[in-house]
Write a protein that holds these residues in place. Sequence first.
Motif, PDB file in Angstrom:
ATOM      1  N   ALA A   1       0.843  -1.201   0.000  1.00 48.72           N
ATOM      2  CA  ALA A   1       0.000   0.000   0.000  1.00 48.72           C
ATOM      3  C   ALA A   1       0.881   1.255   0.000  1.00 48.72           C
ATOM      4  CB  ALA A   1      -0.894   0.009   1.244  1.00 48.72           C
ATOM      5  N   ALA A   2       0.492   2.235  -0.787  1.00 50.24           N
ATOM      6  CA  ALA A   2       1.062   3.594  -0.723  1.00 50.24           C
ATOM      7  C   ALA A   2       2.589   3.595  -0.763  1.00 50.24           C
ATOM      8  CB  ALA A   2       0.537   4.299   0.514  1.00 50.24           C
ATOM      9  N   THR A   3       3.195   4.384   0.107  1.00 46.27           N
ATOM     10  CA  THR A   3       4.657   4.477   0.179  1.00 46.27           C
ATOM     11  C   THR A   3       5.072   4.230   1.616  1.00 46.27           C
ATOM     12  OG1 THR A   3       4.545   6.790   0.781  1.00 46.27           O
ATOM     13  CG2 THR A   3       4.755   6.318  -1.568  1.00 46.27           C
TER      14      THR A   3
ATOM     15  N   LYS B   1      -0.745  -7.865  -6.320  1.00 47.29           N
ATOM     16  CA  LYS B   1      -1.341  -6.566  -6.680  1.00 47.29           C
ATOM     17  C   LYS B   1      -0.792  -6.089  -8.017  1.00 47.29           C
ATOM     18  CE  LYS B   1      -1.633  -1.821  -4.797  1.00 47.29           C
ATOM     19  NZ  LYS B   1      -1.445  -0.989  -3.602  1.00 47.29           N
ATOM     20  N   ALA B   2      -1.687  -5.674  -8.900  1.00 46.03           N
ATOM     21  CA  ALA B   2      -1.260  -5.066 -10.170  1.00 46.03           C
ATOM     22  C   ALA B   2      -1.469  -3.559 -10.060  1.00 46.03           C
ATOM     23  CB  ALA B   2      -2.087  -5.619 -11.320  1.00 46.03           C
ATOM     24  N   MET B   3      -0.425  -2.799 -10.389  1.00 45.56           N
ATOM     25  CA  MET B   3      -0.488  -1.331 -10.324  1.00 45.56           C
ATOM     26  C   MET B   3      -0.011  -0.770 -11.648  1.00 45.56           C
ATOM     27  SD  MET B   3       1.133  -0.574  -6.555  1.00 45.56           S
ATOM     28  CE  MET B   3       2.469  -1.719  -6.592  1.00 45.56           C
ATOM     29  N   ASP B   4      -0.366   0.496 -11.919  1.00 48.60           N
ATOM     30  CA  ASP B   4       0.155   1.063 -13.162  1.00 48.60           C
ATOM     31  C   ASP B   4       1.450   1.833 -12.947  1.00 48.60           C
ATOM     32  OD1 ASP B   4      -1.047   3.217 -12.004  1.00 48.60           O
ATOM     33  OD2 ASP B   4      -2.547   3.518 -13.576  1.00 48.60           O
ATOM     34  N   ARG B   5       1.984   1.807 -11.736  1.00 47.09           N
ATOM     35  CA  ARG B   5       3.392   2.156 -11.497  1.00 47.09           C
ATOM     36  C   ARG B   5       3.796   1.418 -10.224  1.00 47.09           C
ATOM     37  NH1 ARG B   5       1.764   8.195 -10.251  1.00 47.09           N
ATOM     38  NH2 ARG B   5       1.060   7.891  -8.124  1.00 47.09           N
ATOM     39  N   ALA B   6       5.101   1.355  -9.954  1.00 45.81           N
ATOM     40  CA  ALA B   6       5.592   0.393  -8.967  1.00 45.81           C
ATOM     41  C   ALA B   6       5.277   0.747  -7.516  1.00 45.81           C
ATOM     42  CB  ALA B   6       7.096   0.224  -9.149  1.00 45.81           C
ATOM     43  N   ALA B   7       4.985   2.002  -7.209  1.00 46.94           N
ATOM     44  CA  ALA B   7       4.702   2.376  -5.820  1.00 46.94           C
ATOM     45  C   ALA B   7       3.717   3.524  -5.818  1.00 46.94           C
ATOM     46  CB  ALA B   7       5.982   2.796  -5.111  1.00 46.94           C
TER      47      ALA B   7
END
Length: 309
Positions: A92-94, A220-226
């Motif tokens: 989650a998040a940073t 988790k799939a995200m459209d950027r790494a973090a």
Amino acid sequence: MTTTTRYEPYVGDALADDAEFIAGGTDLVTLMRGGLRRPTAVVDLKAGDLSVGVTTTEDGWRIGAGTTLAMIEEHAELIAGAPVLSQAAAQAATRQIRNRATIAGNLLQRSRCSYFRDEDIPCWLKGGTSCPARSGLHEHLAVVDQGPCITTQPSDAASALVALGATVTYDDSGSSTTVLVDELLAAPSDDDRRLHRLPHGAVIQHLDVPRPNGPSVYLKAMDRAAWQFALVGIAAVRHDDGVRLVASGVAATPYCLVVATEALDGVWTPDRIEAAARAATTGFEPGDRSRYKLPLVQALVRRALDDLA
Ligand SMILES: Cc1cc2nc3c(=O)[nH]c(=O)nc-3n(C[C@H](O)[C@H](O)[C@H](O)COP(=O)(O)OP(=O)(O)OC[C@H]3O[C@@H](n4cnc5c(N)ncnc54)[C@H](O)[C@@H]3O)c2cc1C
């Protein structure tokens, strides 16, 4: 003007309709800065006796409401015994946000839909009459179980907690209530346009997480790494009576992929895993811009089941 006061047990009794509790503040402050919340008073839970930390219980773990995502991410027993939860927290998040963000606040955070977060757009979730996302920018939004609003539930930990069968205990005017996380979180309705059903003024005290007797994983799939919410997340937990698969990023609540579980039916062969992955999106109704989420769900279910097999 907003005043800040310290939390005392049962202060909830006196919490005015336009007052808010604050824990880590990573969501509430953003909402206040964006003009979406203008509470007349903010009650600081962290300055009070909010419980913080993870303790081992007979059948699992008790997590204090004020425990940060970073503490969950790093807890050695959770990493070993319920990796689905520590992995969901870790993704989650940073790191800076996870150092402040509490698990209770994570479950109660508001929608991340860009229309909801825009002060000038009177979307349905903010009390308007229609959902502009449906014919607009909906690529990050719900693809199944859509109501009058197509927001998704933003919490990663929520899917892990639902897959684990965790409960939440809250204090409401001096009496304690325990409900499944699955029951606390709910799709917004005409009567209650929130993503949860915590009574106003109630304070979450802790969560109880049963120890699973099988392996678990959160992908988790995200459209950027973090620093990004889930396009799709899959929490998978192997229990004695089968596997529980819960998806993030597809509905206004953590979404149980029951059809996939039934297709697997406890048979962990490559063919059955493939059948389960394909069945995972049965009944999904994506928009033009969110169609890509279906193969993503199937791919993550396939990987999660391969991991657990
Ligand atoms: C840039 C960014 C990226 C993010 N990415 C992700 C992500 O990828 N995945 C993810 O899951 N989350 C993500 N988040 C959300 C973040 O995890 C939440 O903002 C955070 O967990 C909220 O916790 P908090 O303690 O800061 O809550 P607060 O902001 O203090 O409170 C949020 C809400 O919960 C209520 N509340 C808090 N504690 C209690 C309690 N004990 N009892 C009753 N009410 C309570 C408050 O009144 C408020 O309404 C992101 C946030 C940001 C800013």
